[in-house]
Design a protein around this motif. Sequence first.
Motif, PDB file in Angstrom:
ATOM      1  N   UNK A 157       0.764  -1.157   0.088  1.00 39.64           N
ATOM      2  CA  UNK A 157       0.053   0.137  -0.106  1.00 39.64           C
ATOM      3  C   UNK A 157       0.946   1.319  -0.185  1.00 39.64           C
ATOM      4  N   UNK A 158       1.830   1.235  -0.950  1.00 43.70           N
ATOM      5  CA  UNK A 158       2.921   2.150  -0.929  1.00 43.70           C
ATOM      6  C   UNK A 158       2.612   3.901  -1.503  1.00 43.70           C
ATOM      7  N   UNK A 159       3.015   4.797  -0.623  1.00 45.82           N
ATOM      8  CA  UNK A 159       2.853   6.177  -0.914  1.00 45.82           C
ATOM      9  C   UNK A 159       3.513   6.408  -2.404  1.00 45.82           C
ATOM     10  N   UNK A 160       2.772   7.283  -3.234  1.00 47.92           N
ATOM     11  CA  UNK A 160       3.246   7.524  -4.611  1.00 47.92           C
ATOM     12  C   UNK A 160       4.135   8.657  -4.711  1.00 47.92           C
ATOM     13  N   UNK A 161       4.738   8.980  -5.574  1.00 42.60           N
ATOM     14  CA  UNK A 161       5.417  10.223  -6.139  1.00 42.60           C
ATOM     15  C   UNK A 161       4.389  11.396  -6.275  1.00 42.60           C
ATOM     16  N   UNK A 162       3.941  12.192  -5.383  1.00 44.39           N
ATOM     17  CA  UNK A 162       2.915  13.035  -5.681  1.00 44.39           C
ATOM     18  C   UNK A 162       3.325  14.226  -6.545  1.00 44.39           C
ATOM     19  N   UNK A 200       3.334  -0.006 -13.466  1.00 46.29           N
ATOM     20  CA  UNK A 200       3.590  -0.072 -14.952  1.00 46.29           C
ATOM     21  C   UNK A 200       4.879   0.645 -15.638  1.00 46.29           C
ATOM     22  N   UNK A 201       5.404   1.471 -14.784  1.00 41.63           N
ATOM     23  CA  UNK A 201       6.761   2.205 -15.367  1.00 41.63           C
ATOM     24  C   UNK A 201       8.099   1.652 -14.657  1.00 41.63           C
ATOM     25  N   UNK A 202       7.823   0.484 -13.777  1.00 44.73           N
ATOM     26  CA  UNK A 202       8.830  -0.036 -13.161  1.00 44.73           C
ATOM     27  C   UNK A 202       9.281  -1.119 -14.056  1.00 44.73           C
ATOM     28  N   UNK A 203      10.312  -1.800 -14.665  1.00 47.60           N
ATOM     29  CA  UNK A 203      10.727  -2.738 -15.334  1.00 47.60           C
ATOM     30  C   UNK A 203      10.277  -4.120 -15.105  1.00 47.60           C
ATOM     31  N   UNK A 204      10.721  -4.216 -13.676  1.00 47.48           N
ATOM     32  CA  UNK A 204      10.270  -5.722 -13.128  1.00 47.48           C
ATOM     33  C   UNK A 204       9.506  -5.608 -11.802  1.00 47.48           C
ATOM     34  N   UNK A 205       8.311  -5.138 -12.032  1.00 49.57           N
ATOM     35  CA  UNK A 205       7.189  -5.221 -11.040  1.00 49.57           C
ATOM     36  C   UNK A 205       6.434  -6.641 -10.862  1.00 49.57           C
ATOM     37  N   UNK A 206       6.016  -6.791  -9.633  1.00 46.13           N
ATOM     38  CA  UNK A 206       5.056  -7.953  -9.336  1.00 46.13           C
ATOM     39  C   UNK A 206       4.011  -7.596  -8.539  1.00 46.13           C
ATOM     40  N   UNK A 207       2.728  -7.576  -8.942  1.00 44.75           N
ATOM     41  CA  UNK A 207       1.484  -6.976  -8.411  1.00 44.75           C
ATOM     42  C   UNK A 207       0.828  -7.845  -7.772  1.00 44.75           C
ATOM     43  N   UNK A 258      10.422  -5.801  -8.090  1.00 48.13           N
ATOM     44  CA  UNK A 258       9.452  -5.099  -6.605  1.00 48.13           C
ATOM     45  C   UNK A 258       8.510  -5.831  -6.501  1.00 48.13           C
ATOM     46  N   UNK A 259       7.970  -6.314  -5.440  1.00 52.03           N
ATOM     47  CA  UNK A 259       6.665  -6.959  -5.285  1.00 52.03           C
ATOM     48  C   UNK A 259       5.806  -5.927  -4.427  1.00 52.03           C
ATOM     49  N   UNK A 260       4.719  -5.725  -5.493  1.00 48.29           N
ATOM     50  CA  UNK A 260       3.801  -4.623  -4.722  1.00 48.29           C
ATOM     51  C   UNK A 260       2.390  -5.471  -4.198  1.00 48.29           C
ATOM     52  N   UNK A 261       1.970  -4.857  -3.073  1.00 48.48           N
ATOM     53  CA  UNK A 261       0.604  -5.567  -2.421  1.00 48.48           C
ATOM     54  C   UNK A 261      -0.118  -4.340  -2.118  1.00 48.48           C
ATOM     55  N   UNK A 262      -1.443  -4.407  -2.610  1.00 46.16           N
ATOM     56  CA  UNK A 262      -2.292  -3.370  -2.349  1.00 46.16           C
ATOM     57  C   UNK A 262      -3.837  -3.793  -2.194  1.00 46.16           C
ATOM     58  N   UNK A 307      -0.827   0.723  -9.377  1.00 50.02           N
ATOM     59  CA  UNK A 307      -0.734   0.180 -10.762  1.00 50.02           C
ATOM     60  C   UNK A 307       0.034   1.128 -11.636  1.00 50.02           C
ATOM     61  N   UNK A 308      -0.171   2.618 -11.317  1.00 47.55           N
ATOM     62  CA  UNK A 308       0.573   3.411 -12.138  1.00 47.55           C
ATOM     63  C   UNK A 308       2.024   3.279 -12.130  1.00 47.55           C
ATOM     64  N   UNK A 309       2.540   3.383 -10.831  1.00 44.84           N
ATOM     65  CA  UNK A 309       3.986   2.752 -10.548  1.00 44.84           C
ATOM     66  C   UNK A 309       4.557   1.586 -11.315  1.00 44.84           C
TER      67      UNK A 309
END
Length: 304
Positions: A122-127, A255-262, A234-238, A251-253
């Motif tokens: 549930x990470x904070x985004x680059x506002x 999409x722009x990280x080359x190696x992302x697992x959501x 990076x493993x994202x959990x949300x 989801x937006x973040x």
Amino acid sequence: MSDHTFTLSNGLRLGYCEYGDPRGEVAFYFHGWPSSRVQGSLFDAHAKKHGMRLICPDRPGIGLSDFQPHRTLLDWPDTLTQLAAHIGADNYHIIGWSGGGPYVLATALKLHKRVLSASIICGAPPLKFLGDRQMFWLYRFMIQLRHYFPTILGLVLRLGGVTAKGNPQKAPLRWLMRLLGEEDRRVLLLPGIFDVVRAATLGALDRGPRSVIADADIYLNEWGFEVSQVNFPIRFWHGKQDRNIAWTYTRQIAEIIPQAETHWSEIDGHYSLPITHSEQIITAALQKKVLAHPRRDRENFTAA
């Protein structure tokens, strides 16, 4: 729970707490905002069960850690390097919840050779890049106060510290609980859970508003790097019922990280996801950084 402090090369004291298995694989846990090292205790039982030594530092100005003027997000990798050397860890996992998420990204970018796995909950985004329209209205309100009425924001944070000491089933805290989703409310009212969340929050607020506002400024300012530069798994959990930080930010973040697992949950919110699924998060982290594909999207992981 075991509290410790040591002195950084800049002369400032850094505090941290240890949970889990003292002989296990080292993982650093980065707490949310406003929060502190105590938040890591929510992962203690499963960290112990699965052989993870969980180190939870207070960020500068929070809890046991001295205030660091003019701190930036990219100061964190050096701070973490010193902490890792202090505890004798050459390689380690990193996990961040909410406001700890950006610190995971900065660490994965700068210290990728030492990182075994990276998880963001549930990470904070680059506002500055994505804007605050998808943030919880209370956070947006505080952002406006920070820009235009910082003194009033300090008073609001002090009031928040007083309110947090109340009973979550009685006014006024009960009114704030109603702003959360159903699953968040259910989980926070489980025995002992709210006490930990409260203690972690007070660990930040009890130091006064200056430190808490400086910690928040990290999210509002330029991070010093482009998220797309993070070329590490990076493993994202949300949770899709997260009212604090919308899952669409992740989801937006991703999409722009080359190696992302959501990993998405249809029913969970900001608090229920990490608390209810801490074992899944820990066991996935201990699988290290091996991904079957450059990108994976796991819908409804709660059913797995």
